[in-house]
Design an enzyme around this catalytic site. Structure first.
Site, PDB file in Angstrom:
ATOM      1  CG  PHE A 127      -1.587  -1.179   1.284  1.00  0.00           C
ATOM      2  CD1 PHE A 127      -2.537  -1.435   0.264  1.00  0.00           C
ATOM      3  CD2 PHE A 127      -1.392  -2.132   2.343  1.00  0.00           C
ATOM      4  CE1 PHE A 127      -3.391  -2.795   0.407  1.00  0.00           C
ATOM      5  CE2 PHE A 127      -1.932  -3.356   2.627  1.00  0.00           C
ATOM      6  CZ  PHE A 127      -3.067  -3.726   1.553  1.00  0.00           C
ATOM      7  CD  GLU A 167       6.801   4.555  -3.690  1.00  0.00           C
ATOM      8  OE1 GLU A 167       5.536   4.645  -3.628  1.00  0.00           O
ATOM      9  OE2 GLU A 167       7.047   5.500  -4.432  1.00  0.00           O
ATOM     10  NE  ARG A 182       0.509  11.310  -7.413  1.00  0.00           N
ATOM     11  CZ  ARG A 182       0.042  10.780  -8.587  1.00  0.00           C
ATOM     12  NH1 ARG A 182      -1.416  10.675  -8.681  1.00  0.00           N
ATOM     13  NH2 ARG A 182       0.850  10.565  -9.733  1.00  0.00           N
ATOM     14  CD  GLU A 202      -1.393   5.619  -6.211  1.00  0.00           C
ATOM     15  OE1 GLU A 202      -1.197   5.815  -7.242  1.00  0.00           O
ATOM     16  OE2 GLU A 202      -0.938   6.709  -5.306  1.00  0.00           O
TER      17      GLU A 202
END
Lengths: 793, 491
Positions: A249, A253, A331, A734
């Protein structure tokens, strides 16, 4: 057919008419049968190499302090301990940061910057011994003033990364001249990933300076890069492999770097394989989470609810280091418009430094926070004007050919939000249900219902342009079986299944012919994180390119040998037609091998059209947009603030789906995860900066009974990506998370009922029962209805 | 005395002489047996990834219960059968119906929680016939999934139960008699003692053995389901010396119904006690449904919940409101006291060295008395209460003639609200009276703020629960409940 190419394989049957597991089909997850039998292997399940040692991290107990001394003598003397490692033992860079900014040490040395920051590593014969030994360390701290939350960070003003500004037009003038204005602040909490499989790495030393790391990571290439820097060896000495993760999720990363680097360092120093797996509580204290945000907004609008000018400042708690907070706060700004056109707009971000764990990527990557703020503004306008928030939403949707430029100067070319929302509004019965809910509330003093429809428009592509590339490696063996590898990682989303479908489709073979193999930096180099919802888009295209290279060689070979034109060679289900003759795919592979045709190829893809200039705040960061909308209906207990989600209707755009059933799974799961973020999932730090919700006993993600009682999920029909993506599908990882925002605003609607919907509820997230009750009490106080008649006299 | 533990692993008999008293079933599976299908998600019994099924002899039958392997100590399963996800495929390698349903309904994504779900579904499959939606939710409440949002898993559960046609039709059903016979052969009246070097696990078979053990080892840790003690080991790495397990003591495992009420043995699990308790106090049954989740309720005991002394345990407020008493035993001496008197201060109970909780006496409610219990938490299932209120109220001719109000989570111990009770006693049962009692609560409690709730929220809701009680007892039409059996509001 020439005699020299005689084949043992029988000719194909004419009856073969279809390909099992081709694209656009429902296809179960490739590992489903292994998931249910316990045979799917995760890193901790790998057969353990002889001589394996176990490592455990020793952590800071202070949020912000100078380390005067660290006494590890008792640790070293503890039973089973083979080595104790600190920053002094790092041969290369003591830095595991994703962007190599030097702000995130593997082991803190003189300064600790959050509770739970790793300071040392114990390597012992068993994990239990290593963990016990960690507790014997004695650190002498000189405490420094910690900055623990956004309120304190606002004052301190230190950033982990330069903020960004998006600006179009003159927002302050537009707001000043607008007929109506309002301003406010919305706050939303962070979120722990709560991947069921915690962080883990197992490093196995090899010859010379080589090391192989089995890492539960979404980004094997970055782990490789970080390990090579920490060990001070070239990347070619480090191989990172992952077959599957037990959920990620975004939490794997960059956060897997630490565990992989520490295990690799221990393997290097001890010369033995080393496994590192923190306990859940430590995992939650060590690793970053979704950023909590506060957003200050001011908006000017007209009497019809149309926004004329808007300004927003987005303050994020980033923790002690940059990690990927820069791109995340970017973002947030990219999605502060959600689906709405802002004529004049200024949006700024402030990635604030705090003495808490370094926050990180989490499904949506800042986008959800931007959208929650956009929807708060919409709600405020609706209450100011006495309108249904849905009408304010529709009034501000992006247009077609006009009113279609985003705050970052990209034109929205593929807009379908109006069509999608209208379809959902009708299919969900939104208007009638809203009226029915108002009637219900009038007769029910204690239990109040609420409803909200919120849209999602989510930009697809990494905003770091270089990440928008992918590689794949495809082998066809001379029995016709196929080996597939690519740079994407499998974390449950079904990426491996989808890419295998692409390969099955290209070669027109059943998917069972395609063997899906573990992601490894040894096969496909320089891969990007499997993130930004881009896994299928990028790796699907790369695998397709590899297949097409092999197909071209097969076509050229067949044309030459059968003496036919290349367009007379056709891949049919399970077979190849060459002129008037048909042979099986396996036979073709064998013949090609005998004729010395190379049957292995790499494939490469880079997303076209995109570019981004962060300093100017202009460009086309996104290849395309994915759209969706959700209607949520809730019931709230006005005495306790508890609530249930009664019904959810979702309509979501996945383009022409590669695999509708897997996409539906992403949508359902993403929705519930988004709902959890905004409702029951609360991260709670105490006054010393210690996270006190660090395990499922205290940190509550949605359980089975929290799912919507009625849950209607549909894919938008006749949807085809306007851009040339892999078989015209759209990314799905997402965007659905943000459908969960509808639950927050449905709760808000229910709360507002206690004041006759006359006052804006301003319900912040997470909307725990406590926050819901506080909003109810505040509205009652403001409306002067603090003593409702609860029961008949 | 027996110096080994014996259990069935699948259908294979295992006998182990040397075992760490607090070795968890999960560590035994993963580290010693290298059976890696069962996963560790949290090591505190909250996520369900480690769920295994324990088969227990129940007369001539085998009762299958889902438990959390991560906090269950292996020696406590003496005399039982352990089934893991690896046991489910048949000899031909075909998936079990639970596994096939999960595949068919796309119930797995990352797959890490899946073995745990499969085992919970297996227990459901072997449980009561025709489970309704609530029963399915309850069976799955102790298994967290972060990927699917649960809808496909529930679909798998529904398909599985529909396909069952009344009774389970798998090889475990076919072999039940054989397994029962094997289990029967493992039952004895011997005291079990395993371990060495000051670290010993004792599982007495009789109350007399237990009483003597505790006289001899007054510092022993008494363990029933280990739903709390398990965390001392997995989270705090505490080394327990002498462990005394209650689970084999026949006298502690029974529920006796008498004229006066229920006599509940200290080692009776929540699952076993719930039906009898619900028959007397329906809303107490609903409260138990909300304690932990299925796995925890299959392990945890009423006696353990009381004896543990946590201020946020959920049964003490309900027991106090109902006027329950506690029987303590030391050697052959017994004494009893009202449950509320057992709690002296935070972490301090009136239990003397060598003494143990033998049983709890739950009286029948007086005619006309109404009992309500409200558990308040961030999540409905598998959550620890921010606060819990339990009330017993008798109103005659509009006047409150008897009232007991007990709260958990509002003080260092579970405690009655004396001032609020005084505000109600003898008063007309009206909204004005209730509001006076709500105000009086501030004299009873000064709650704390923590990660579960602020002091303000606790105080406000504690008061509001009295209003909920009022509405539920005066307005039969009012909708007051979000979950569970709504009819309990007006029972």
């Amino acid at each position: 057919m020439p005699d020299t190419l005689n084949t043992p394989h029988a000719p194909a049957k004419d009856t073969a008419t279809g390909v099992s597991g081709a694209v656009h089909q429902d296809r179960r997850h490739d590992s489903a049968h292994k998931h249910v039998s316990g045979e799917a292997v995760y890193v901790d399940d790998l057969r353990e190499p002889a001589g394996l040692l176990h490592a455990y991290l020793g952590l800071s107990e202070r949020a912000h302090a100078r380390v005067r001394s660290l006494d590890l003598s008792a640790v070293r003397a503890a039973p089973g301990v083979a080595a104790v490692l600190t920053a002094d033992d790092v041969p290369g860079a003591n830095d595991i940061g994703s962007m190599s900014l030097g702000d995130e040490p593997l082991f803190a040395r003189d300064l600790v910057q959050h509770v739970g920051q790793p300071m040392f590593l114990v390597v012992a014969a068993t994990r239990d011994q290593a963990r016990r030994a960690c507790k014997l360390a004695r650190a002498d701290y000189e405490e420094l003033e910690p900055v623990l939350d956004i309120t304190a960070a606002r004052k301190a003003g230190e950033l982990v990364f330069k903020g960004m500004t998006l600006k179009r037009g003159e927002s302050s003038a537009a707001i000043a001249s607008a007929p109506r204005r309002l301003k406010g602040r919305v706050a939303m909490g962070g979120q722990d990933h709560f991947y069921l499989e915690g962080q883990i790495a197992m490093a196995i030393p090899g010859e010379d300076e080589e090391v192989t790391v089995h890492s539960s990571t979404q980004h094997p290439s970055e782990v490789q890069h970080v390990v090579s820097h920490v060990l001070h060896v070239p990347s070619n000495a480090v191989t990172v492999e992952v077959r599957r993760m037990g959920g990620a999720f975004g939490g794997k990363e960059t956060q897997s770097n630490l565990f992989a680097a520490a295990a690799a360092l221990a393997a290097r120093i001890t010369g033995r394989p080393v496994k590192l797996r923190p306990d859940r509580d430590d995992d939650m204290c060590i690793t970053g989470k979704r950023h909590d945000f506060e957003v200050d907004y001011e908006v000017g609008f007209d009497e019809t609810g149309r926004i004329l000018g808007i300004e927003g400042e987005f303050l994020a708690r980033c923790g002690f280091s940059a990690d990927v907070s820069g791109p995340i706060t970017d973002r947030a700004l990219f999605h502060a418009d959600n689906s709405y056109y802002y004529p004049d707009v200024t949006l700024t971000s402030r990635p604030l430094k705090t003495n808490t764990v370094s926050n990180t990527a989490f499904r949506g990557f800042g986008g959800p926070q931007g959208m929650v703020a956009a929807e708060r503004v919409i709600e405020e306008i609706a209450y100011a004007l006495g309108m249904d928030p849905l009408d304010v939403r529709k009034r501000n949707f992006y247009g077609h050919g006009e009113r279609d430029v985003t705050p970052y100067h990209q034109t929205v070319e593929d807009n379908i939000i109006d069509r999608l929302v209208e379809e959902l509004e009708a299919s969900s019965g939104y208007r009638e249900r809203r009226a029915a809910i108002r009637a219900h509330n009038a007769g029910n003093p204690l239990l109040r219902k609420g409803i909200a429809l919120t849209p999602v428009k989510f930009g697809i592509s990494f905003t770091a342009t270089q990440y928008n590339q992918a590689g794949a490696l495809v082998h066809v063996y001379n029995d016709g079986s196929i080996h597939l590898n690519h740079g994407g990682t499998e974390m449950g989303q079904g990426l491996f299944t989808k890419v295998a479908q692409v390969v099955a489709e290209e070669f027109q073979v059943d998917i069972e012919t395609v063997r899906i193999t573990a992601t490894t930096t040894g096969k496909v180099p320089n891969s990007s994180a499997t993130a930004a919802s881009s896994g299928s888009d990028l790796n699907g295209k790369a695998a397709q390119a590899a297949c097409r290279t092999i197909k071209e060689r097969l076509v050229a070979f067949a044309a030459e040998n059968w003496k036919v034109a290349p367009d007379e060679v056709e891949f049919l289900p399970g077979r190849v037609r060459i002129g008037t003759e048909e042979i099986t795919f396996a036979a073709m592979a064998h013949l090609a091998y005998m004729a010395r045709v190379p049957l292995s190829a790499t494939g490469f893809y880079k997303t076209p059209k995109i570019h981004w200039d962060r300093a100017k705040g202009q460009g086309r960061p996104f290849y395309y947009f994915a759209y969706g909308a959700a209607v949520s209906e809730v019931t709230v207990d006005t005495l306790t603030g508890e609530y249930v989600v009664d019904r959810v209707d979702i309509l979501h755009d996945v383009g022409k789906s590669l695999n509708p059933i897997l996409d539906k799974g992403q949508i359902e799961g993403g929705f519930v995860q988004g709902m959890g973020w905004l409702t029951m999932e609360e991260l709670w730090w105490d006054g010393q900066g210690r996270l006190r919700t660090h395990a499922p006993s205290t940190y509550k993600i949605p359980a089975c009974g929290d799912r919507p009682r009625i849950f209607n999920v549909n894919l938008l029909e006749n949807a085809r990506n306007a851009e040339d993506t892999i078989f015209r599908s759209k990314a799905v990882g997402e965007p659905p998370l943000m459908l969960g925002i509808s639950v927050l605003y449905a709760l808000s609607d229910a709360v507002a009922s206690v004041a006759g919907h006359s006052l804006p509820p301003r319900l912040d997230a997470p909307a725990t029962p406590e926050r819901v009750l506080a909003a109810i009490e505040r509205l009652r106080a403001e409306a002067g209805t603090a003593q409702p008649a609860l029961a008949p006299a | 005395m027996r110096t080994s533990i014996r259990f069935l692993f699948g259908d294979e008999l295992r006998e182990i002489g040397e075992v760490d008293p607090t070795l968890t079933v999960l560590d035994w599976l993963r580290l010693q047996e290298r059976r890696t299908g069962t996963k560790e998600g949290c090591a505190e019994g909250d996520c369900g990834a480690c769920t295994v099924v324990v088969g227990r002899l129940d007369g001539e039958r085998v009762r299958y219960e889902a438990v959390n392997a991560c906090i269950r100590f292996l020696p406590t399963l003496d005399g039982c059968q352990i089934l893991t996800v690896e046991h489910l495929k048949d000899a031909a390698g075909r998936l079990h119906p639970t596994q096939q349903a999960m595949v068919d309904c796309h119930g797995s994504q990352c797959g890490f929680c899946t073995p745990g779900f499969v085992m919970s579904l297996f227990a459901l499959y072997h449980g009561a016939a025709n489970p309704d939606g609530q029963a399915i939710d309850d069976a799955l409440a102790g298994n967290l999934c972060r990927c699917t949002g649960y809808a496909p898993i529930v679909k798998a559960a529904e398909a599985l139960c529909e396909g069952r046609d009344g009774a389970p039709a798998d090889r475990f059903a076919a072999e039940e008699a054989a397994i029962a016979a094997k289990l029967k052969a493992l039952q004895d009246q011997e005291m079990v003692s395993v371990g060495s070097g000051g670290r010993v696990f004792h599982a007495p078979a009789t109350a007399a053995q237990m009483a003597q053990l505790l006289l001899d080892n007054p510092d022993a840790t008494i363990v029933s389901g280990a739903t709390d003690v398990g965390l001392w080991v997995t989270k705090f790495q505490r080394v327990l010396g002498t462990v005394v397990h209650t689970g084999r003591v026949a006298e502690l495992r029974g529920i006796r119904e008498t004229e006066a009420g229920l006599e509940i043995g200290a080692a009776v699990t929540y699952t076993e006690a719930a039906p009898a308790i619900a028959a007397l106090y329906p809303d107490f049954g609903e409260l138990i449904r909300r304690i932990g989740a299925t796995q925890v309720r299959n392990m945890g005991t009423i006696g353990g919940n009381v004896a543990n002394g946590s201020p946020i345990g959920d049964t003490p407020p309900a027991l106090i409101a109902a006027g329950a008493t506690l029987v303590l035993r030391r050697g052959d001496e017994r004494r009893s006291m009202p449950v509320e008197d057992f709690y002296i201060d935070y972490g301090k109970q009136d239990r003397r060295p060598g003494e143990f909780v033998e049983s709890i006496l739950l009286p029948r409610p007086a005619a006309g008395a109404r009992f309500r219990a409200y558990k308040i938490s961030k999540r409905f299932d598998q959550d620890i209460s921010a606060l819990c209120g339990a009330f017993l109220l008798t109103v005659e001719r509009g006047t409150v003639t008897a009232v007991r109000l007990a709260y958990g989570g509002m003080a260092g111990i579970p405690k009655r609200a004396a001032a609020a009770e005084a505000a109600l006693a003898g008063q007309p049962w009206t909204e004005a009276t209730v509001r006076r009692a709500m105000a009086a609560l501030s004299q009873d409690f000064t709650p704390l703020s923590d990660m579960r709730a602020s002091a303000e929220y606790r105080a406000r809701v504690a008061a509001n629960l009295l209003m909920k009680l009022y509405v539920e007892t005066t307005d039969p039409a009012a909708e007051t409940r979000l979950v569970g059996d709504r009819s309990l509001a007006h029972a």
